[in-house]
Design a protein around this motif. Structure first.
Motif, PDB file in Angstrom:
ATOM      1  N   VAL A 206     101.369  74.607  23.151  1.00 18.36           N
ATOM      2  CA  VAL A 206     101.948  73.515  22.371  1.00 18.36           C
ATOM      3  C   VAL A 206     101.639  73.765  20.904  1.00 18.36           C
ATOM      4  O   VAL A 206     100.471  73.907  20.524  1.00 18.36           O
ATOM      5  N   GLU A 207     102.694  73.831  20.105  1.00 22.46           N
ATOM      6  CA  GLU A 207     102.492  73.965  18.659  1.00 22.46           C
ATOM      7  C   GLU A 207     102.396  72.582  18.045  1.00 22.46           C
ATOM      8  O   GLU A 207     103.191  71.690  18.356  1.00 22.46           O
ATOM      9  N   GLY A 208     101.397  72.393  17.177  1.00 21.70           N
ATOM     10  CA  GLY A 208     101.198  71.111  16.530  1.00 21.70           C
ATOM     11  C   GLY A 208     101.829  71.051  15.159  1.00 21.70           C
ATOM     12  O   GLY A 208     102.215  72.072  14.576  1.00 21.70           O
TER      13      GLY A 208
ATOM     14  N   GLU B 271      99.177  74.923  14.064  1.00 18.97           N
ATOM     15  CA  GLU B 271      98.312  75.591  15.037  1.00 18.97           C
ATOM     16  C   GLU B 271      98.929  75.514  16.436  1.00 18.97           C
ATOM     17  O   GLU B 271      99.728  74.623  16.736  1.00 18.97           O
ATOM     18  N   THR B 272      98.536  76.460  17.297  1.00 17.99           N
ATOM     19  CA  THR B 272      99.011  76.485  18.674  1.00 17.99           C
ATOM     20  C   THR B 272      97.855  76.148  19.607  1.00 17.99           C
ATOM     21  O   THR B 272      96.757  76.697  19.481  1.00 17.99           O
ATOM     22  N   TYR B 273      98.106  75.229  20.542  1.00 15.19           N
ATOM     23  CA  TYR B 273      97.087  74.751  21.471  1.00 15.19           C
ATOM     24  C   TYR B 273      97.490  75.159  22.884  1.00 15.19           C
ATOM     25  O   TYR B 273      98.637  74.985  23.291  1.00 15.19           O
ATOM     26  N   ASP B 274      96.526  75.705  23.628  1.00 15.22           N
ATOM     27  CA  ASP B 274      96.798  76.341  24.916  1.00 15.22           C
ATOM     28  C   ASP B 274      96.313  75.457  26.059  1.00 15.22           C
ATOM     29  O   ASP B 274      95.172  74.973  26.054  1.00 15.22           O
ATOM     30  N   TYR B 275      97.187  75.286  27.062  1.00 18.59           N
ATOM     31  CA  TYR B 275      96.808  74.547  28.267  1.00 18.59           C
ATOM     32  C   TYR B 275      95.575  75.171  28.922  1.00 18.59           C
ATOM     33  O   TYR B 275      94.709  74.460  29.442  1.00 18.59           O
ATOM     34  N   ALA B 276      95.458  76.485  28.880  1.00 25.65           N
ATOM     35  CA  ALA B 276      94.320  77.170  29.516  1.00 25.65           C
ATOM     36  C   ALA B 276      92.985  76.738  28.913  1.00 25.65           C
ATOM     37  O   ALA B 276      91.958  76.762  29.598  1.00 25.65           O
TER      38      ALA B 276
END
Length: 200
Positions: A130-132, A136-141
């Motif tokens: 998910v890009e905010g 920044e990019t946030y990862d489900y993992a």
């Protein structure tokens, strides 16, 4: 290597996705001449309207609808093919365990999917990013070990088909999700990302 059918299908998804989520539509202009029958090499543009409650807007994809009713179908090239859809994003979905870290909140990426071919689970085959609005990019993992939402994709995603599975992604408070990327874990970069823009 991407199959040729994906290139043509991407254009169709772009057209359908743009109509699906703009909210209000103007009616099409009245025709001024007789419709022309397409030749064998022409493709018809789909005329089906998407559900108005869907928030994400697709901008690129792999082959849509090739194996079922779900809009995205991705073959990772090594034995697994999934059809799926990102149906919505929800803020702070119900949690079965854990809680967000201080200064963060949870975005739930809600996914429906059907396993077309192969034996690997959805979470084995795909990374969810998910890009905010902060760039920044946030990862489900990154969230897997800290909290578990109800209907967690990690557990539900081992089924051959599911709906309403939740991929929980932690994001800083005050940052909005602007884009979701579903990436083939083993096929990337040869296999095209499914990128979905989020309407404000």
């Amino acid at each position: 290597m991407l199959k040729g059918r994906r290139t043509a299908a991407s254009a169709l998804v772009l057209g359908v996705g743009a109509l699906a989520l703009t909210g209000c539509f103007s009616p099409p202009p009245l025709p001024t001449q007789e419709p022309v029958e397409p030749t064998a090499t022409e493709e018809l543009e789909p005329t089906t309207e998407a559900e108005p409650t869907t928030e994400p807007e697709p901008s690129t994809s792999s082959d849509p609808g090739a194996a079922g009713d779900l809009p995205f179908t991705v073959d990772d090239g090594i034995g697994d093919t999934w059809s799926f859809d990102v149906v919505e994003l929800v803020a702070n979905p119900p949690l079965a365990s854990g809680e967000p870290e201080p200064g963060t909140f949870v975005v739930g990426v809600i996914i429906d999917a059907e396993h077309v071919e192969g034996g690997a689970s959805f979470t084995t085959c795909f990374d969810i990013l998910v890009e905010g609005s902060d760039g920044e990019t946030y990862d489900y993992a990154d969230t897997l070990t800290s909290l578990t939402p109800e209907d967690d994709l990690f557990y539900v995603g081992s089924d051959d088909s599911f709906s309403g599975a939740v991929a929980a992604v932690q994001m800083p408070e005050g940052v909005d999700p602007v884009q979701v990327t579903v990436r083939s874990t083993f096929g990337y970069p040869e296999v095209e990302d499914v990128v979905i823009d989020i309407n404000p």
